[in-house]
Structures are given as C-alpha cells and as structure tokens.
Design a protein around this motif. Structure first.
Motif, PDB file in Angstrom:
ATOM      1  N   VAL A 142       0.842  -1.192   0.000  1.00  0.00           N
ATOM      2  CA  VAL A 142       0.000   0.000   0.000  1.00  0.00           C
ATOM      3  C   VAL A 142       0.880   1.246   0.000  1.00  0.00           C
ATOM      4  N   ILE A 143       0.279   2.372  -0.394  1.00  0.00           N
ATOM      5  CA  ILE A 143       0.957   3.664  -0.358  1.00  0.00           C
ATOM      6  C   ILE A 143       0.720   4.285   1.018  1.00  0.00           C
ATOM      7  N   VAL A 144       1.775   4.786   1.663  1.00  0.00           N
ATOM      8  CA  VAL A 144       1.599   5.243   3.038  1.00  0.00           C
ATOM      9  C   VAL A 144       1.947   6.711   3.277  1.00  0.00           C
ATOM     10  N   GLN A 145       2.562   7.403   2.354  1.00  0.00           N
ATOM     11  CA  GLN A 145       2.899   8.793   2.636  1.00  0.00           C
ATOM     12  C   GLN A 145       3.058   9.583   1.345  1.00  0.00           C
ATOM     13  N   ASN A 146       2.722  10.882   1.417  1.00  0.00           N
ATOM     14  CA  ASN A 146       2.945  11.789   0.297  1.00  0.00           C
ATOM     15  C   ASN A 146       4.034  12.802   0.605  1.00  0.00           C
ATOM     16  N   SER A 147       4.708  12.625   1.730  1.00  0.00           N
ATOM     17  CA  SER A 147       5.856  13.455   2.090  1.00  0.00           C
ATOM     18  C   SER A 147       6.831  12.615   2.897  1.00  0.00           C
ATOM     19  N   PRO A 148       8.139  12.733   2.650  1.00  0.00           N
ATOM     20  CA  PRO A 148       9.107  11.943   3.414  1.00  0.00           C
ATOM     21  C   PRO A 148       9.514  12.595   4.732  1.00  0.00           C
ATOM     22  N   LEU A 149       8.890  13.717   5.094  1.00  0.00           N
ATOM     23  CA  LEU A 149       9.335  14.466   6.268  1.00  0.00           C
ATOM     24  C   LEU A 149       8.515  14.115   7.507  1.00  0.00           C
ATOM     25  N   ALA A 150       9.190  14.153   8.644  1.00  0.00           N
ATOM     26  CA  ALA A 150       8.560  13.942   9.938  1.00  0.00           C
ATOM     27  C   ALA A 150       9.202  14.908  10.931  1.00  0.00           C
ATOM     28  N   ALA A 151       8.607  14.985  12.118  1.00  0.00           N
ATOM     29  CA  ALA A 151       9.163  15.807  13.185  1.00  0.00           C
ATOM     30  C   ALA A 151       9.312  14.943  14.428  1.00  0.00           C
ATOM     31  N   GLN A 152      10.391  15.178  15.178  1.00  0.00           N
ATOM     32  CA  GLN A 152      10.629  14.425  16.400  1.00  0.00           C
ATOM     33  C   GLN A 152      10.916  15.388  17.543  1.00  0.00           C
ATOM     34  N   VAL A 153      10.425  15.034  18.738  1.00  0.00           N
ATOM     35  CA  VAL A 153      10.683  15.828  19.938  1.00  0.00           C
ATOM     36  C   VAL A 153      10.824  14.857  21.101  1.00  0.00           C
ATOM     37  N   GLY A 154      11.743  15.164  22.033  1.00  0.00           N
ATOM     38  CA  GLY A 154      11.928  14.212  23.112  1.00  0.00           C
ATOM     39  C   GLY A 154      12.802  14.730  24.240  1.00  0.00           C
ATOM     40  N   ILE A 155      13.094  13.809  25.157  1.00  0.00           N
ATOM     41  CA  ILE A 155      13.918  14.097  26.319  1.00  0.00           C
ATOM     42  C   ILE A 155      14.814  12.886  26.572  1.00  0.00           C
ATOM     43  N   LYS A 156      16.045  13.134  27.011  1.00  0.00           N
ATOM     44  CA  LYS A 156      16.955  12.027  27.289  1.00  0.00           C
ATOM     45  C   LYS A 156      17.802  12.342  28.511  1.00  0.00           C
ATOM     46  N   ALA A 157      18.268  11.268  29.143  1.00  0.00           N
ATOM     47  CA  ALA A 157      19.113  11.403  30.322  1.00  0.00           C
ATOM     48  C   ALA A 157      20.341  10.523  30.163  1.00  0.00           C
ATOM     49  N   GLY A 158      21.511  11.056  30.496  1.00  0.00           N
ATOM     50  CA  GLY A 158      22.755  10.330  30.360  1.00  0.00           C
ATOM     51  C   GLY A 158      23.235   9.762  31.681  1.00  0.00           C
ATOM     52  N   PHE A 159      23.777   8.525  31.614  1.00  0.00           N
ATOM     53  CA  PHE A 159      24.351   7.859  32.785  1.00  0.00           C
ATOM     54  C   PHE A 159      25.677   7.242  32.349  1.00  0.00           C
ATOM     55  N   GLY A 160      26.738   8.041  32.373  1.00  0.00           N
ATOM     56  CA  GLY A 160      28.020   7.569  31.870  1.00  0.00           C
ATOM     57  C   GLY A 160      27.939   7.360  30.366  1.00  0.00           C
ATOM     58  N   ARG A 161      28.262   6.146  29.918  1.00  0.00           N
ATOM     59  CA  ARG A 161      28.200   5.839  28.485  1.00  0.00           C
ATOM     60  C   ARG A 161      26.793   5.448  28.023  1.00  0.00           C
ATOM     61  N   PHE A 162      25.839   5.360  28.932  1.00  0.00           N
ATOM     62  CA  PHE A 162      24.480   4.972  28.577  1.00  0.00           C
ATOM     63  C   PHE A 162      23.540   6.173  28.621  1.00  0.00           C
ATOM     64  N   GLU A 163      22.489   6.118  27.799  1.00  0.00           N
ATOM     65  CA  GLU A 163      21.446   7.134  27.791  1.00  0.00           C
ATOM     66  C   GLU A 163      20.085   6.449  27.739  1.00  0.00           C
ATOM     67  N   LEU A 164      19.101   7.066  28.370  1.00  0.00           N
ATOM     68  CA  LEU A 164      17.702   6.656  28.265  1.00  0.00           C
ATOM     69  C   LEU A 164      16.962   7.782  27.554  1.00  0.00           C
ATOM     70  N   ASP A 165      16.271   7.440  26.449  1.00  0.00           N
ATOM     71  CA  ASP A 165      15.728   8.437  25.525  1.00  0.00           C
ATOM     72  C   ASP A 165      14.256   8.131  25.264  1.00  0.00           C
ATOM     73  N   LEU A 166      13.394   9.135  25.441  1.00  0.00           N
ATOM     74  CA  LEU A 166      11.966   8.999  25.144  1.00  0.00           C
ATOM     75  C   LEU A 166      11.576  10.094  24.166  1.00  0.00           C
ATOM     76  N   ARG A 167      10.987   9.703  23.027  1.00  0.00           N
ATOM     77  CA  ARG A 167      10.626  10.707  22.011  1.00  0.00           C
ATOM     78  C   ARG A 167       9.326  10.368  21.295  1.00  0.00           C
ATOM     79  N   TYR A 168       8.765  11.404  20.663  1.00  0.00           N
ATOM     80  CA  TYR A 168       7.571  11.268  19.839  1.00  0.00           C
ATOM     81  C   TYR A 168       7.955  11.554  18.398  1.00  0.00           C
ATOM     82  N   ASP A 169       7.601  10.650  17.499  1.00  0.00           N
ATOM     83  CA  ASP A 169       7.909  10.767  16.069  1.00  0.00           C
ATOM     84  C   ASP A 169       6.589  10.906  15.317  1.00  0.00           C
ATOM     85  N   ARG A 170       6.374  12.046  14.658  1.00  0.00           N
ATOM     86  CA  ARG A 170       5.116  12.316  13.959  1.00  0.00           C
ATOM     87  C   ARG A 170       5.374  12.606  12.491  1.00  0.00           C
TER      88      ARG A 170
END
Length: 229
Positions: A142-170
C-alpha cells in the motif's frame, strides 16, 4: 542521497567535531508504541461492510546509530534509525495487520536543561522500505505517505556511556485517501471488500537505550582537534 551530498554531510560533521567542546557516537535501540490508521468500507451491495475502522496500536521495535556534538549547553545530533511498525484493523471476520518498515534520518537540536537531562527536537527524513496490509489484493503493498518528512521531539538522560531516551515521532505527510480491494469472504476473508484507506500515516513513541561507543568527555586526552572520519 547522492555522493556530493554525502560528502557535504561528512564535511559538516567533521567541522562540528573539530569545533565542539565534546562529541560522541554510538548505537541505540528499544521498543516503539505505534499509532495510526483508518479504513472505511465502500457499500456496493447489500452485504458490504460500510463502517469505519480505527487501527489498534501495537508495540514494535527500532534500532540505529547516532553522532552527537556539544557546544556548552547546546547539542546537534544526527541519527540513522530503522523502525518496524505495526497496527491492527479489527475487521468483521478477522483482524488485519498493517505493517511498515522504514529508515529515518533525524537531525536533532537540543539543550541541556539540568545535569544529565537534555531536551531536543528536529526534522527527520523518512524512507519507507516496505508497507503491507494483510488481505489487500492483488498484492498487500500500500501507499503510506505523500511526504518523506517527519518531526521528532523528546527528552533524554545520560548515565556515563548509557542514555535513556523517550521521544515522539510524527509524520508531516497529509492524510490522503487510497483505494483498497480487500479479500471479503471465506476462506481467509476479512468481511470487508472495497474500502478507502482514509489515513495510512503511522506515528510512534520510541523508548531507546543508547550506548556511546566513543565519548570525548570520557577520553579527553585523545581529542586534539581534527576530524575522526
């Protein structure tokens, strides 16, 4: 993306890494909560289903890589992410899975609000690799999009070499109706025949765990300027 554009992007990353106070790169992955999709049946006969079905959300997964440069409290973070996405339509006779595989290339701009906490947002280029709806004829694509663009927004926290990241992709594509011909009757039918895919856009919430393969903040003696590519 052609060769000249690739070289331009690499050049910008080299310039950013040379002038940044810190930089890092690594891998990431985790679960995704996928939302979206609406199909309305077309009534062509006395038994045709003419209702509207909203897709049920499902959990899937994503994975990829990132490169991040920091300038004091600000950051620039390009990424490459593969996403497997699914929602489910509860048709009259049996459910149908709507599945998408895509590659996203977000360019994120962020700010350190406190300690290990960063917020960020930015555009993303998205390439659909495959999109299928179970029961769609003559083939499930099926055809799913008429534009290849999206927007993302989120928040992340770093713990040394690790990060925890939560975001919304629209998706920034607009809703565009697409004609479907779905297998209606048994054996293997779905109870809906011709239909309109009113909205095939899928959005997602992504929870990621990132690991920094290299972090200049953890190896300050190694960075003397110049480009690492």
């Amino acid at each position: 993306m052609n060769k000249a554009l690739c070289l331009l992007v690499i050049g910008l990353l080299c310039f950013s890494a040379t002038n940044a106070q810190e930089f890092s790169f690594g891998i990431k992955g985790g679960p995704s909560y996928v939302m979206g999709g609406q199909i309305t049946g077309r009534v062509g006969g006395g038994t045709d289903f003419g209702g509207t079905v909203e897709a049920d959300s499902k959990f899937k997964y994503h994975g990829g890589a990132f490169f991040e440069v920091r300038f004091d409290k600000f950051l620039l973070r390009p990424e490459l992410i593969y996403s497997a996405m699914e929602t489910e339509f509860d048709f009259p006779l049996q459910p149908s899975i709507f599945a998408i595989e895509k590659i996203s290339v977000p360019l994120l701009f962020g700010y350190n609000v406190w300690g290990p906490i960063d917020i960020y947002a930015g555009p993303a280029y998205q390439k659909i690799l495959e999109s299928t709806l179970e029961g769609n004829e003559p083939n499930p694509s099926v055809i799913v999009q008429n534009s290849p663009l999206a927007a993302q927004v989120g928040i992340k926290a770093g713990f040394g070499r690790f990060e925890l990241d939560l975001r919304y992709d629209r998706s920034l594509a607009t809703a565009e109706s697409y004609r479907l011909d779905i297998k209606e009757n048994n054996p293997g039918g779905y109870g809906i025949n011709t239909a309109d895919f009113d909205d095939s856009r899928l959005n997602q919430i992504l929870l990621s765990i990132s690991f920094k393969i290299f972090d200049s903040a953890a190896n300050p003696g190694r960075r003397k300027g110049g480009c690492y590519f």
